[in-house]
Design a protein around this motif. Structure first.
Motif, short mmCIF file in Angstrom:
data_model
loop_
_atom_site.label_atom_id
_atom_site.label_comp_id
_atom_site.label_asym_id
_atom_site.label_seq_id
_atom_site.Cartn_x
_atom_site.Cartn_y
_atom_site.Cartn_z
N GLU A 1 38.01 60.63 24.96
CA GLU A 1 37.49 59.32 24.58
C GLU A 1 38.44 58.59 23.64
N SER A 2 39.06 59.35 22.73
CA SER A 2 40.02 58.74 21.80
C SER A 2 41.24 58.21 22.53
N MET A 3 41.71 58.96 23.51
CA MET A 3 42.87 58.51 24.29
C MET A 3 42.52 57.28 25.14
N LYS A 4 41.29 57.22 25.63
CA LYS A 4 40.86 56.06 26.41
C LYS A 4 40.88 54.78 25.57
N LEU A 5 40.53 54.92 24.29
CA LEU A 5 40.42 53.75 23.42
C LEU A 5 41.77 53.21 22.97
N HIS A 6 42.83 54.01 23.10
CA HIS A 6 44.15 53.59 22.59
C HIS A 6 45.24 53.80 23.65
N PRO A 7 45.09 53.14 24.79
CA PRO A 7 46.09 53.35 25.85
C PRO A 7 47.48 52.82 25.49
N SER A 8 47.55 51.85 24.58
CA SER A 8 48.85 51.26 24.22
C SER A 8 49.53 51.98 23.06
N SER A 9 48.86 52.95 22.46
CA SER A 9 49.44 53.68 21.33
C SER A 9 50.19 54.91 21.83
N LYS A 10 51.48 54.88 21.71
CA LYS A 10 52.28 56.03 22.16
C LYS A 10 51.95 57.28 21.35
N ALA A 11 51.74 57.13 20.04
CA ALA A 11 51.46 58.29 19.20
C ALA A 11 50.15 58.95 19.58
N VAL A 12 49.11 58.13 19.86
CA VAL A 12 47.82 58.70 20.25
C VAL A 12 47.94 59.42 21.59
N GLN A 13 48.62 58.81 22.55
CA GLN A 13 48.77 59.44 23.87
C GLN A 13 49.59 60.73 23.77
N ARG A 14 50.65 60.70 23.01
CA ARG A 14 51.48 61.90 22.85
C ARG A 14 50.72 63.01 22.13
N ASN A 15 50.08 62.67 20.99
CA ASN A 15 49.34 63.68 20.24
C ASN A 15 48.16 64.23 21.03
N GLY A 16 47.52 63.35 21.81
CA GLY A 16 46.43 63.81 22.67
C GLY A 16 46.93 64.79 23.73
N ALA A 17 48.09 64.48 24.30
CA ALA A 17 48.69 65.38 25.30
C ALA A 17 49.02 66.73 24.68
N TRP A 18 49.55 66.70 23.47
CA TRP A 18 49.85 67.95 22.78
C TRP A 18 48.57 68.77 22.55
N ALA A 19 47.52 68.09 22.09
CA ALA A 19 46.26 68.79 21.80
C ALA A 19 45.69 69.42 23.07
N ILE A 20 45.71 68.67 24.16
CA ILE A 20 45.20 69.20 25.44
C ILE A 20 46.02 70.39 25.90
N ARG A 21 47.33 70.24 25.87
CA ARG A 21 48.21 71.32 26.32
C ARG A 21 47.98 72.59 25.51
N ASN A 22 47.90 72.47 24.18
CA ASN A 22 47.73 73.65 23.34
C ASN A 22 46.37 74.30 23.53
N MET A 23 45.35 73.49 23.84
CA MET A 23 44.02 74.05 24.04
C MET A 23 43.90 74.80 25.36
N VAL A 24 44.47 74.26 26.43
CA VAL A 24 44.25 74.84 27.75
C VAL A 24 45.32 75.85 28.17
N SER A 25 46.47 75.86 27.48
CA SER A 25 47.58 76.70 27.94
C SER A 25 47.22 78.17 27.97
N ARG A 26 46.37 78.63 27.05
CA ARG A 26 45.95 80.02 27.03
C ARG A 26 44.45 80.16 27.29
N SER A 27 43.81 79.04 27.67
CA SER A 27 42.37 79.06 27.95
C SER A 27 42.11 78.19 29.18
N ARG A 28 42.49 78.71 30.33
CA ARG A 28 42.45 77.93 31.56
C ARG A 28 41.04 77.49 31.95
N TYR A 29 40.03 78.19 31.46
CA TYR A 29 38.65 77.83 31.81
C TYR A 29 38.29 76.42 31.30
#
Length: 466
Positions: free
Chosen positions: A382-410
């Motif tokens: 939801e946070s990433m949806k609200l800030h599509p023009s913010s490079k920092a939000v999109q990048r940090n969101g991508a990092w958060a997603i990657r770190n969460m799912v990389s060892r927890s595929r479920y």
């Protein structure tokens, strides 16, 4: 080449217009400007808005400095009240602009002020109004002009810290130290070499919140790295030295000022700035820092500044793997999710919360699991949806997603069900400079992805054998 004149020449002509031709001050200034411009003289280096004495035409700044010089040299004696008045003129004029302050220092203002302060310190009893007004005037002169701070000024600062207990005097001298540190590495090193922390540490036990705030400001300014004239600074060494001496005390103060979010913000900001080594993260935890930060975020969930500084500190402390685990074990997961959800429309908070989640979940399956269970996946999307023009939000969101799912595929299916794939694909187009980070998140989510081969060997080599 354009012709120029000195400030003294300009002032003399204005004075002549006032005294000889009986012009009003504004009229005299305008006439002087017209005269010189008509002669093709460039007045860019001239201070045109000096406050003038309407009778003599002399700038009040110059009058005050000359009068103080005569007083300190013994040529005339000013009463305490008259001395304060002249110092107040100096303070007012130097508060106007940097050119005013430069002119004052060129005319010997700093030497006069140091003499007045030293004389006040030697007097019995110390004339506190004169000492305070002198320090305020010195602060005004030094603002954005740290070069005027010298060894004699440092000795004065230390003498005041040793002998004076008045809150206003202490705060004023602490501001003087802070101003001397801005964009001046040599001043910072000289101040640290004078063992200034020894004099500042006892002040942390002061009951005055104002003094605690000013001391924290000095600590932060001593570890700046903003002087472009110096190739290598000692910001890290200064931070390490200060943290070794006072980090535990500053962290303990969080409990003392727990009902004051303003002071708490300053303390948290200072702790984060000083936490430059792995072992300092443990020091903050052992001093009860984690519990306080979590309680403060619960107590003041709408205080944006407090939330912002707390997230920064969490990220700094999470640099230590043990403390990173402790942060979540102390119950930070639902708090972080709540503040991000509450302030997700605030780009700065969103950016900081996402990078905080990213750091807490890096190589930590357990932290990822706990954050996922409190519903942070939906909040991230939801946070990433609200800030599509913010490079920092999109990048940090991508990092958060990657770190969460990389060892927890479920967790992948849940993220995808919230529409994260479309958001990341849109970010690919909008922010090509962070393409690698976004593609890493898409890859670990198991989404369809076209990878670009960065380099291919197109050369052909012929190996000849004898």
């Amino acid at each position: 080449m354009a012709k120029v004149i000195t400030q003294e020449t300009f002032d003399d002509v204005v004075k002549e217009n006032i005294v000889e031709f009986e012009m009003a001050v504004d009229e005299a200034k305008d006439e002087t400007i017209k005269q010189f411009e008509a002669q093709g003289i460039n007045l860019a280096n001239i201070i045109k808005d000096l406050t003038l004495n309407a009778e003599t035409g002399e700038p009040l700044l110059n009058e005050a400095i000359n009068c103080l010089k005569e007083h300190t040299s013994g040529k005339r004696t000013l009463s305490d009240e008259s001395l304060v008045v002249k110092l107040d003129v100096l303070l007012t004029e130097c508060s106007k602009s940097v050119p005013h302050r430069v002119l004052a220092s060129k005319n010997g203002c700093c030497e006069v002020l140091k003499t007045i302060i030293n004389n006040a310190l030697k007097a019995e009893p110390v004339p506190l109004p004169i000492l305070l007004k002198s320090l305020k005037a010195f602060n005004s002169v030094m603002n954005k002009q740290p070069d005027v701070f010298d060894a004699d000024t440092l000795l004065i600062v230390i003498a005041i810290l040793e002998r004076q207990t008045d809150v206003a005097i202490r705060c004023s001298v602490l501001r003087l130290i802070a101003k001397a540190c801005v964009m001046h590495e040599i001043n910072r090193q000289n101040i640290m070499n004078a063992d200034i922390v020894t004099y500042l540490k006892p002040l942390l036990a002061d009951e005055s919140s104002e003094i605690v705030t000013e001391v924290c400001t000095v600590f932060r300014y001593l570890i700046l790295d903003d002087d472009i004239r110096v190739e290598f600074g000692k910001a890290h060494e200064h931070a390490r030295s200060i943290a070794t001496e006072v980090l535990t005390e500053i962290t303990t103060l969080l409990t003392k000022f727990k009902d004051n979010p303003t002071i708490s913000c300053d303390l948290i900001l200072t702790i984060a700035a000083l936490t430059v080594r792995n072992e300092f993260c443990v020091t903050v935890e052992d001093a009860g820092g984690l519990d306080f930060i979590i309680d403060a975020m619960k107590t003041f969930p709408d205080n944006v500044k407090l939330i912002r500084e707390s997230l920064k500190l969490f990220r700094a402390l999470a640099g230590n793997d043990k403390v990173k685990t402790s942060i979540i074990q102390h119950g930070a997961a639902p708090i972080i999710n709540d503040v991000l959800n509450r302030h997700k429309e605030n780009e700065t908070i969103a950016k900081l919360a996402l990078i905080c989640i990213s750091t807490l979940t890096l190589r930590s399956i357990e932290n990822s699991k706990i954050l996922f269970e409190v519903g942070v996946a939906e909040t991230i999307v939801e946070s990433m949806k609200l800030h599509p023009s913010s490079k920092a939000v999109q990048r940090n969101g991508a990092w958060a997603i990657r770190n969460m799912v990389s060892r927890s595929r479920y967790q992948c299916e849940t993220f995808i069900s919230y529409g994260v794939e479309d958001i990341l694909n849109e970010a690919l187009t909008t922010h090509p400079s962070v393409e690698h980070d976004i593609k890493s998140a898409l890859r670990d989510l198991g989404c369809k992805l076209v990878l670009k081969e960065e380099w291919t060997n197109t050369s052909s080599y012929k190996i000849e054998r004898e």
